[in-house]
Design a protein around this motif. Structure first.
Motif, PDB file in Angstrom:
ATOM      1  N   VAL A  31       0.653  -1.294  -0.124  1.00 42.41           N
ATOM      2  CA  VAL A  31       0.035   0.037   0.262  1.00 42.41           C
ATOM      3  C   VAL A  31       0.527   1.383  -0.530  1.00 42.41           C
ATOM      4  O   VAL A  31       2.198   1.395   0.622  1.00 42.41           O
ATOM      5  CB  VAL A  31      -1.155   0.011   0.883  1.00 42.41           C
ATOM      6  CG1 VAL A  31      -1.957  -0.826   1.104  1.00 42.41           C
ATOM      7  CG2 VAL A  31      -0.097  -0.227   2.159  1.00 42.41           C
ATOM      8  N   GLU A  32       0.468   2.127  -0.821  1.00 43.00           N
ATOM      9  CA  GLU A  32       1.189   3.697  -0.658  1.00 43.00           C
ATOM     10  C   GLU A  32       1.244   4.133   0.388  1.00 43.00           C
ATOM     11  O   GLU A  32       2.558   4.879   0.855  1.00 43.00           O
ATOM     12  CB  GLU A  32       0.513   4.940  -1.513  1.00 43.00           C
ATOM     13  CG  GLU A  32       0.433   4.109  -3.149  1.00 43.00           C
ATOM     14  CD  GLU A  32       2.506   4.044  -3.605  1.00 43.00           C
ATOM     15  OE1 GLU A  32       3.285   4.681  -3.611  1.00 43.00           O
ATOM     16  OE2 GLU A  32       2.660   2.924  -3.748  1.00 43.00           O
ATOM     17  N   GLY A  33       0.355   4.223   1.787  1.00 40.94           N
ATOM     18  CA  GLY A  33      -0.175   5.256   2.708  1.00 40.94           C
ATOM     19  C   GLY A  33      -1.411   4.282   3.339  1.00 40.94           C
ATOM     20  O   GLY A  33      -1.720   3.259   3.457  1.00 40.94           O
ATOM     21  N   LEU A  34      -1.128   4.861   4.945  1.00 43.25           N
ATOM     22  CA  LEU A  34      -2.007   4.786   5.977  1.00 43.25           C
ATOM     23  C   LEU A  34      -3.874   4.672   5.205  1.00 43.25           C
ATOM     24  O   LEU A  34      -4.602   4.122   5.402  1.00 43.25           O
ATOM     25  CB  LEU A  34      -1.405   5.616   7.198  1.00 43.25           C
ATOM     26  CG  LEU A  34      -0.219   4.983   7.694  1.00 43.25           C
ATOM     27  CD1 LEU A  34      -0.627   6.324   8.851  1.00 43.25           C
ATOM     28  CD2 LEU A  34      -0.343   4.082   7.942  1.00 43.25           C
ATOM     29  N   HIS A  35      -4.052   5.790   4.459  1.00 44.79           N
ATOM     30  CA  HIS A  35      -4.855   6.627   3.818  1.00 44.79           C
ATOM     31  C   HIS A  35      -5.558   4.667   3.096  1.00 44.79           C
ATOM     32  O   HIS A  35      -6.808   4.646   3.618  1.00 44.79           O
ATOM     33  CB  HIS A  35      -5.024   7.315   3.193  1.00 44.79           C
ATOM     34  CG  HIS A  35      -5.839   7.363   2.306  1.00 44.79           C
ATOM     35  ND1 HIS A  35      -6.858   8.947   2.694  1.00 44.79           N
ATOM     36  CD2 HIS A  35      -5.657   7.400   1.062  1.00 44.79           C
ATOM     37  CE1 HIS A  35      -7.781   8.327   1.651  1.00 44.79           C
ATOM     38  NE2 HIS A  35      -7.801   7.968   0.601  1.00 44.79           N
ATOM     39  N   GLU A  36      -4.304   5.052   2.180  1.00 51.18           N
ATOM     40  CA  GLU A  36      -5.130   3.498   1.185  1.00 51.18           C
ATOM     41  C   GLU A  36      -4.887   2.530   2.113  1.00 51.18           C
ATOM     42  O   GLU A  36      -6.020   1.583   2.068  1.00 51.18           O
ATOM     43  CB  GLU A  36      -3.588   2.832   0.128  1.00 51.18           C
ATOM     44  CG  GLU A  36      -4.150   2.531  -0.216  1.00 51.18           C
ATOM     45  CD  GLU A  36      -3.146   1.619  -1.604  1.00 51.18           C
ATOM     46  OE1 GLU A  36      -3.414   0.885  -2.192  1.00 51.18           O
ATOM     47  OE2 GLU A  36      -2.487   2.533  -2.060  1.00 51.18           O
ATOM     48  N   LEU A  37      -4.669   2.083   3.324  1.00 44.76           N
ATOM     49  CA  LEU A  37      -4.316   1.106   4.189  1.00 44.76           C
ATOM     50  C   LEU A  37      -6.202   1.627   4.786  1.00 44.76           C
ATOM     51  O   LEU A  37      -7.098   0.101   5.190  1.00 44.76           O
ATOM     52  CB  LEU A  37      -3.497   1.135   5.369  1.00 44.76           C
ATOM     53  CG  LEU A  37      -3.596  -0.326   6.622  1.00 44.76           C
ATOM     54  CD1 LEU A  37      -3.601  -1.276   5.828  1.00 44.76           C
ATOM     55  CD2 LEU A  37      -2.478  -0.051   7.519  1.00 44.76           C
TER      56      LEU A  37
END
Length: 128
Positions: A31-37
């Motif tokens: 994942v690219e970052g926490l938002h995507e997670l």
């Protein structure tokens, strides 16, 4: 009309098709970052805020940070229902997992025994 990517891949030798599929599966696990997670887990920022006992704008701020405490990252990951594991990759060694870094340890209260004698204390020297 142009060909689709799937059509182009289908014309490649089988070993190349398998390598492309293997890499695709690897990339799907990143994942690219926490938002995507958070989006993958189907949670809203308000859900995370509630779990962390913070306000929603603070969740937005955490998701935009490029550097944070491990304890913050661990709390966020747990709020989306996951478990944070830290792995170290060293050359010519298998991956090593760090088990306790970033966990909040219970506070240990140090008790200093009272000095006997007069109540006067000598000044402490600072290391120079």
């Amino acid at each position: 009309m142009g060909r689709s990517l799937n059509e182009i891949i289908a014309e490649l030798p089988l070993d190349e098709q398998q390598a492309i599929e293997a890499r695709y599966q690897e990339l799907k696990q990143e994942v690219e970052g926490l938002h995507e997670l958070r989006q993958i887990t189907g949670k809203a920022q308000a859900d995370i805020a509630s779990a962390l006992n913070i306000k929603q704008p603070s969740v937005s701020k955490i998701e935009k940070q490029t550097d944070m405490y491990l304890s913050t990252l661990r709390s966020y990951v747990e709020a989306v229902g996951g478990k944070l594991e830290l792995t170290v990759q060293l050359p010519k060694r298998p991956a090593l997992r760090i088990r306790h870094l970033g966990e909040v340890a219970p506070a240990v209260e140090k008790r200093i025994p009272a000095r006997r004698g007069s109540g006067a204390r000598s000044p402490r020297r600072r290391p120079g």
